[in-house]
Design an enzyme around this catalytic site. Structure first.
Site, PDB file in Angstrom:
ATOM      1  N   ASN A 109       0.845  -1.199   0.000  1.00  0.00           N
ATOM      2  CA  ASN A 109       0.000   0.000   0.000  1.00  0.00           C
ATOM      3  C   ASN A 109       0.875   1.242   0.000  1.00  0.00           C
ATOM      4  O   ASN A 109       1.894   1.300   0.684  1.00  0.00           O
ATOM      5  CB  ASN A 109      -0.874  -0.005   1.270  1.00  0.00           C
ATOM      6  CG  ASN A 109      -1.748   1.234   1.371  1.00  0.00           C
ATOM      7  OD1 ASN A 109      -2.405   1.615   0.399  1.00  0.00           O
ATOM      8  ND2 ASN A 109      -1.756   1.882   2.527  1.00  0.00           N
ATOM      9  N   HIS A 111       1.024   5.056   1.117  1.00  0.00           N
ATOM     10  CA  HIS A 111       0.358   5.907   2.108  1.00  0.00           C
ATOM     11  C   HIS A 111       1.076   7.260   2.183  1.00  0.00           C
ATOM     12  O   HIS A 111       2.311   7.289   2.259  1.00  0.00           O
ATOM     13  CB  HIS A 111       0.377   5.224   3.481  1.00  0.00           C
ATOM     14  CG  HIS A 111      -0.298   6.042   4.532  1.00  0.00           C
ATOM     15  ND1 HIS A 111      -1.671   6.173   4.593  1.00  0.00           N
ATOM     16  CD2 HIS A 111       0.197   6.806   5.532  1.00  0.00           C
ATOM     17  CE1 HIS A 111      -1.986   6.972   5.602  1.00  0.00           C
ATOM     18  NE2 HIS A 111      -0.870   7.381   6.185  1.00  0.00           N
ATOM     19  N   SER A 138       5.041   6.583   2.118  1.00  0.00           N
ATOM     20  CA  SER A 138       5.624   5.277   2.434  1.00  0.00           C
ATOM     21  C   SER A 138       4.928   4.209   1.606  1.00  0.00           C
ATOM     22  O   SER A 138       3.725   4.317   1.326  1.00  0.00           O
ATOM     23  CB  SER A 138       5.392   4.926   3.913  1.00  0.00           C
ATOM     24  OG  SER A 138       5.852   5.946   4.772  1.00  0.00           O
ATOM     25  N   ASP A 147      -2.458   0.773   7.955  1.00  0.00           N
ATOM     26  CA  ASP A 147      -1.223   1.543   7.716  1.00  0.00           C
ATOM     27  C   ASP A 147      -0.112   1.198   8.706  1.00  0.00           C
ATOM     28  O   ASP A 147       0.732   2.057   9.018  1.00  0.00           O
ATOM     29  CB  ASP A 147      -1.503   3.059   7.775  1.00  0.00           C
ATOM     30  CG  ASP A 147      -2.540   3.489   6.754  1.00  0.00           C
ATOM     31  OD1 ASP A 147      -2.615   2.867   5.686  1.00  0.00           O
ATOM     32  OD2 ASP A 147      -3.296   4.449   7.035  1.00  0.00           O
TER      33      ASP A 147
HETATM   34  C1  GAR Z   1      -2.294   9.067  -2.973  1.00  0.00           C
HETATM   35  O1  GAR Z   1      -1.837  10.275  -2.451  1.00  0.00           O
HETATM   36  C2  GAR Z   1      -2.067   7.952  -1.969  1.00  0.00           C
HETATM   37  O2  GAR Z   1      -0.925   8.140  -1.182  1.00  0.00           O
HETATM   38  C3  GAR Z   1      -3.300   8.086  -1.119  1.00  0.00           C
HETATM   39  O3  GAR Z   1      -4.339   8.348  -2.022  1.00  0.00           O
HETATM   40  C4  GAR Z   1      -3.805   9.107  -3.108  1.00  0.00           C
HETATM   41  C5  GAR Z   1      -4.297   8.487  -4.402  1.00  0.00           C
HETATM   42  O4  GAR Z   1      -4.020   9.327  -5.478  1.00  0.00           O
HETATM   43  N1  GAR Z   1      -3.547   6.883  -0.385  1.00  0.00           N
HETATM   44  C6  GAR Z   1      -4.082   6.866   0.828  1.00  0.00           C
HETATM   45  O5  GAR Z   1      -4.404   7.870   1.420  1.00  0.00           O
HETATM   46  C7  GAR Z   1      -4.245   5.480   1.421  1.00  0.00           C
HETATM   47  N2  GAR Z   1      -4.417   5.562   2.816  1.00  0.00           N
HETATM   48  P1  GAR Z   1      -4.260   8.825  -6.968  1.00  0.00           P
HETATM   49  O6  GAR Z   1      -5.665   8.227  -7.029  1.00  0.00           O
HETATM   50  O7  GAR Z   1      -4.139  10.060  -7.795  1.00  0.00           O
HETATM   51  O8  GAR Z   1      -3.224   7.798  -7.275  1.00  0.00           O
END
Ligand code: GAR
Length: 218
Positions: A109, A111, A138, A147
């Site tokens: 994942n 994060h 991360s 997480d």
């Molecule tokens: C990213 O910033 C990722 O780190 C976050 O969602 C976004 C997805 O962006 N993930 C989380 O918050 C998971 N807990 P994207 O759809 O443009 O790839």
């Protein structure tokens, strides 16, 4: 075994999925993206996948009143892509026990925080409010605790005095893309395993998360 096929789980814009597609198209990432699964029918990431010729599936939680049924269906769908690695790239659902068991050691994942700091949501806001001088992203193995799985890799960026959550997020985003690409590339080059919370790279214990350099490599 090194990774050859990945399945990507998304819920939204899919900019990280796009980074993987671009790296694949440029020849940097020698993996097949066999399937994209979205938890939302309106996720823009689905468009990105279709444009890139990648099969897609949609699995919305509201169609499954019981969590365990959603989890079972998700496990079935993931299996369709026969992935060596399942990449959660902005997947905003908690992965349940059936998926965790069936794909143990194969779920990673992305994060947006320097774990173990700021698990959960609103990480940019919380980093600024906490007075942190650095923020980052991360990639970690997925475990039952949100997480909290072992961290494989990180990217760090400074927090400026004038930063707002949106400016910090905008600065982190391209670095996050690089982090995800470099991490999946790592899996494609060498065996990355996680046993009893300990990560090994090609048989060597990883003592600290790998840190992305300014050029997007470890
Ligand atoms: C990213 O910033 C990722 O780190 C976050 O969602 C976004 C997805 O962006 N993930 C989380 O918050 C998971 N807990 P994207 O759809 O443009 O790839």
């Amino acid at each position: 075994m090194s990774v050859r096929r990945i399945t990507v789980l998304i819920s939204g814009g899919g900019s990280n999925l796009q980074a993987l597609i671009d790296a694949r198209d440029q020849g940097r990432l020698k993996v097949e993206i066999s399937l994209v699964i979205s938890s939302r029918a309106d996720a823009f990431g689905l468009e990105r996948a279709r444009k890139a010729g990648i099969p897609t599936s949609i699995l919305q939680q509201d169609e499954f009143p019981r969590r365990a049924d959603y989890d079972r269906k998700l496990a079935e769908l993931i299996a369709v892509g026969s992935p060596d690695l399942v990449v959660l790239a902005g997947f905003m659902r908690i992965v349940g026990p059936e998926v965790l068991q069936r794909f143990a050691g194969k779920l990673i994942n992305l994060h947006p925080s320097l774990l173990p700091l700021h698990r959960g949501t609103n990480t940019y806001e919380r980093a600024i409010k906490s007075g942190d001088t650095e923020h980052g992203a991360s990639v970690h193995f997925v475990t039952a605790d949100l997480d909290a799985g072992p961290v494989i890799s990180q990217v760090r960026i400074p927090i400026d005095a004038q930063d707002q959550p949106a400016t910090l997020a905008a600065r982190l985003s391209p670095r996050e893309h690089q982090l995800l690409v470099a991490t999946v590339e790592l899996f494609s080059h060498c065996p990355v395993e996680c046993t009893h919370g300990v990560i090994t790279l090609d048989g060597e214990t990883l003592k600290q998360p790998l840190v992305l350099d300014p050029n997007g490599f470890f």
